[in-house]
Design an enzyme around this catalytic site. Structure first.
Site, PDB file in Angstrom:
ATOM      1  CB  SER A  61     -14.283  -7.043 -31.541  1.00 42.63           C
ATOM      2  OG  SER A  61     -13.448  -6.112 -31.099  1.00 42.63           O
TER       3      SER A  61
HETATM    4  N1  SAH Z   1      -9.308  -6.931 -30.157  1.00 42.91           N
HETATM    5  C1  SAH Z   1      -9.943  -6.719 -28.784  1.00 42.91           C
HETATM    6  C2  SAH Z   1     -10.755  -5.604 -28.303  1.00 42.91           C
HETATM    7  C3  SAH Z   1     -11.040  -5.297 -26.951  1.00 42.91           C
HETATM    8  S1  SAH Z   1     -11.944  -3.741 -26.722  1.00 42.91           S
HETATM    9  C4  SAH Z   1     -10.703  -8.064 -28.381  1.00 42.91           C
HETATM   10  O1  SAH Z   1     -11.394  -8.616 -29.238  1.00 42.91           O
HETATM   11  O2  SAH Z   1     -10.731  -8.695 -27.284  1.00 42.91           O
HETATM   12  C5  SAH Z   1     -10.755  -2.683 -26.831  1.00 42.91           C
HETATM   13  C6  SAH Z   1      -9.753  -2.578 -25.548  1.00 42.91           C
HETATM   14  O3  SAH Z   1      -8.963  -1.480 -25.784  1.00 42.91           O
HETATM   15  C7  SAH Z   1     -10.201  -2.719 -24.250  1.00 42.91           C
HETATM   16  O4  SAH Z   1      -9.575  -3.792 -23.551  1.00 42.91           O
HETATM   17  C8  SAH Z   1      -9.567  -1.415 -23.671  1.00 42.91           C
HETATM   18  O5  SAH Z   1      -9.377  -1.642 -22.356  1.00 42.91           O
HETATM   19  C9  SAH Z   1      -8.531  -1.229 -24.497  1.00 42.91           C
HETATM   20  N2  SAH Z   1      -8.037   0.247 -24.458  1.00 42.91           N
HETATM   21  C10 SAH Z   1      -8.656   1.500 -24.557  1.00 42.91           C
HETATM   22  N3  SAH Z   1      -7.785   2.499 -24.534  1.00 42.91           N
HETATM   23  C11 SAH Z   1      -6.776   2.116 -24.268  1.00 42.91           C
HETATM   24  C12 SAH Z   1      -5.491   2.612 -24.393  1.00 42.91           C
HETATM   25  N4  SAH Z   1      -5.024   3.931 -24.573  1.00 42.91           N
HETATM   26  N5  SAH Z   1      -4.269   1.912 -24.569  1.00 42.91           N
HETATM   27  C13 SAH Z   1      -4.342   0.440 -24.415  1.00 42.91           C
HETATM   28  N6  SAH Z   1      -5.588  -0.141 -24.544  1.00 42.91           N
HETATM   29  C14 SAH Z   1      -6.723   0.629 -24.383  1.00 42.91           C
END
Ligand code: SAH
Length: 229
Positions: free
Chosen positions: A68
């Protein structure tokens, strides 16, 4: 691989500019700004994006996911008003960058990532930086992490239509959930506070855009979930 002095200078300079940018965006909590100074974002993005690591932009992580924007992380962290004593659950570890920021701001962080390869690389980065108050596991975070509940704060980093029920059940009284609620195009970031055993307060903080919260089967999480035994 060793860093050349020029790289180090540009990373330090990049971090300084990023912190300026966060201040301009209205982030004033010194603990949050200090966390951005301590955690090297360039270690959390794919090498090819290293030169853009300190710009205020989301970047691809592979597996169809993104790290993000720093201002989004800062908004999450500033709205939590952490004291340093909390146990926090993060759903959607992604790169692990926000996980590391949280590790500097609270007592313990438990983080769940759906994509096993992302969970493994986030864990390796966090360990390499020497954090000892973080546990990361691969799995569907919409069920929470019952073993370590209750949590004082739960941060959900993927958008969904409704708050998964296990997350509310695993919140301590007085605890809060930050979660983007809405459809694929745009979501509102909600802060839901558990004010009593059976009472919740819900407030909208901002409009945001996140990837979807998906179950282990890759299907978007819909409505209520029943916690498996
Ligand atoms: N704060 C992180 C955001 C990553 S995007 C960063 O800045 O790196 C959101 C993430 O949520 C993705 O990696 C995706 O694979 C994960 N995600 C989506 N659904 C999920 C679930 N049900 N449980 C765990 N992770 C999940």
């Amino acid at each position: 691989m060793g860093l050349r002095p020029r790289d180090l200078t540009s990373q330090r300079e990049g971090r300084r500019r990023l912190i300026e940018r966060l201040r301009e965006a209205g982030i004033h909590d010194l603990a949050v700004l200090h966390a951005f100074d301590r955690v090297p974002r360039h270690r959390f993005v794919p090498d090819v994006f290293g030169p853009r690591a300190y710009a205020d932009e989301a970047l691809p992580l592979g597996h169809g996911q993104t790290i993000s924007r720093p201002t989004t992380h800062a908004l999450y962290l500033e709205s939590l008003k952490l004291t340093g004593e909390e146990r926090v659950l993060e759903v959607g570890t992604g790169s692990g960058f926000q996980t590391a920021l949280l590790a500097t701001l609270c007592r313990q962080v438990f983080s769940i990532e759906r994509v096993p390869a992302l969970a493994a690389s986030a864990r390796a980065r966090i360990e390499a930086l020497g954090f000892s108050n973080v546990a990361i596991r691969a799995g569907d975070g919409s069920y929470g992490w019952r073993k370590y509940a209750p949590f004082d704060a739960i941060l959900v980093s993927a958008g969904t239509r409704e708050v998964p029920r296990p997350l509310i059940e695993q919140l301590s009284v007085g605890g809060q959930i930050l979660i983007p609620l809405g459809d694929a195009e745009s979501q509102e970031l909600h802060r839901i506070v558990r004010t009593g055993e059976a009472s919740l307060e819900d407030e909208v903080i901002a409009t945001v855009q996140f990837v979807a919260l998906r179950g282990a089967d890759g299907v978007e999480v819909q409505s209520e979930r029943v916690t498996p035994c």
